[in-house]
Design an enzyme around this catalytic site. Structure first.
Site, PDB file in Angstrom:
ATOM      1  N   GLU A 120     -38.864  37.820 -28.594  1.00  0.00           N
ATOM      2  CA  GLU A 120     -40.065  38.204 -28.870  1.00  0.00           C
ATOM      3  C   GLU A 120     -40.144  39.616 -28.153  1.00  0.00           C
ATOM      4  OE1 GLU A 120     -44.655  37.237 -27.639  1.00  0.00           O
ATOM      5  OE2 GLU A 120     -43.222  35.576 -27.743  1.00  0.00           O
ATOM      6  N   ASP A 177     -38.665  35.513 -24.772  1.00  0.00           N
ATOM      7  CA  ASP A 177     -40.025  36.365 -24.610  1.00  0.00           C
ATOM      8  C   ASP A 177     -39.545  37.383 -23.592  1.00  0.00           C
ATOM      9  OD1 ASP A 177     -42.148  38.115 -24.646  1.00  0.00           O
ATOM     10  OD2 ASP A 177     -43.508  36.550 -23.991  1.00  0.00           O
ATOM     11  N   LYS A 197     -39.504  33.124 -20.289  1.00  0.00           N
ATOM     12  CA  LYS A 197     -39.609  34.460 -19.962  1.00  0.00           C
ATOM     13  C   LYS A 197     -38.343  35.115 -19.448  1.00  0.00           C
ATOM     14  CE  LYS A 197     -44.150  34.792 -20.765  1.00  0.00           C
ATOM     15  NZ  LYS A 197     -44.902  35.838 -21.769  1.00  0.00           N
TER      16      LYS A 197
END
Length: 356
Positions: A218, A190, A162
């Site tokens: 992403e 992401d 993340k």
């Protein structure tokens, strides 16, 4: 076989540790459990999670829309007319995808039990096992390195990192993880809509120059910015995945027509329906775009439903279904064993969140 009853129960489950992304920090999850009953006594269970920052659904809003609109729309209907029931749910109101998903999952659970087959066979299942990844929550670089090392020690070879709140800090995070783990892992990055298109191109260029083992990036830009997504995809070599930009089959068609992404991430809380999720995977398949099925920080029941679809659809090539591993919920240990997901060959989803 008629649907004769529908009920709701709420459930709060604590997390083993805080889960942080570029848009929110979660300490627990609040789920809404749907139970439907058929006239022969068969029950079906589904669940949805309140994610105001992503889908806009709150727990009270989900409860109200189910009790006042969605339940009345399907009570008395024949469970065998599953596609028609799904259409009724989807056209009953705009949005409310988490509430719709909870009811959709319950319908399919009951339908599969009626037919005495695992849910994945309803969608043409081909296997009953999957390889999962592990998400590394957004934190300071040292803490993310610690979490990444721990995940690898547990047997994970694919890590979803993340990032998205500070491009330069994001680069430091990835570099620190790479310095400790090298090329022995696969990284999924992401950004959770955290960069502008130009920021994304710059930082992805840095990733490429440092030869990080990155499988894809992403949702680097805001969900509404389809042109920005396309702009990034055309200027980098690492594949770009659309996540929050795709809620529906219509969104998938838009991605295909614009050539805006190399991959699509499907989530039931976004699609509001197992059938809609299946449509997205098939639309993407016709365009040669592989799909991943993912999840929010949500209950084990809805994640298991997603896993059933994943093992069935040939265009769902990747899974990101690690949410149950973050929960203080040992009922699913037999399904989620570190990086392995194993679905039992029993009727329905195979998991009852509440006592029958």
């Amino acid at each position: 076989m008629k649907i004769v009853d529908a009920q709701i129960q709420t459930e709060r489950t604590s997390l083993k540790r805080p889960f942080k992304t570029a848009v929110r920090t979660a300490f627990d999850i609040q789920s809404l459990i749907v139970k439907i009953t058929l006239e022969n006594g068969i029950t079906g269970y589904g669940s949805g999670v309140a994610t105001e920052k992503v889908t806009g659904d709150s727990l009270s809003g989900m409860k109200n829309i189910l009790e006042q609109l969605l339940f009345p729309s399907i009570l008395g209907k024949e469970i065998e007319n599953i596609a028609e029931n799904e259409m009724i749910i989807q056209t009953s109101c705009i949005g409310n995808t988490s509430a719709k998903a909870a009811l959709s999952i319950a319908l399919y659970d009951a339908y599969a039990k009626l037919l005495k087959v695992p849910l994945f066979q309803i969608f043409g299942g081909r296997t009953n096992s999957l390889i999962n990844d592990m998400t590394i929550s957004l934190n300071e670089p040292d803490e993310m390195v610690h979490d990444a090392i721990k995940a690898v020690e547990q047997g994970f070879s694919i890590l979803k990192i993340k990032v998205g709140n500070d491009p330069q800090k994001d680069l430091e995070r990835i570099q620190a993880i790479y310095d400790h783990l090298g090329d022995n892992i696969v990284l999924r990055i992401d950004a959770n809509q955290g960069w502008s298109a130009k920021e994304a191109i710059k930082i992805i260029g840095e990733f490429e120059s440092r030869n990080f083992p990155i499988e894809f990036i992403e949702q680097p830009v805001p969900q509404w910015d389809f042109d920005g997504l396309k702009f990034v995809r055309e200027r980098v070599n690492i594949p770009i995945m659309a996540d929050e930009s795709v809620y529906s089959a219509k969104d998938a068609i838009k991605i295909v027509n614009k050539k805006a992404a190399d991959l699509i991430n499907i989530k039931l809380m976004k699609t509001g329906s197992l059938l809609e999720a299946c449509k997205i995977a098939s639309i993407a398949e016709t365009a040669g775009i592989p799909c991943m099925i993912g999840c929010m920080m949500e209950s084990s029941l809805s994640v298991l439903a997603a896993a059933h679809l994943a093992v069935a659809h040939p265009n769902i090539k990747k899974v990101d279904l690690d949410s149950p591993l973050w929960l203080n919920d040992h009922k699913v240990d037999r399904y989620f064993r570190n990086s392995q997901i194993h679905l039992e060959e029993i009727p329905g989803i195979g998991f009852h969140p509440v006592s029958q």
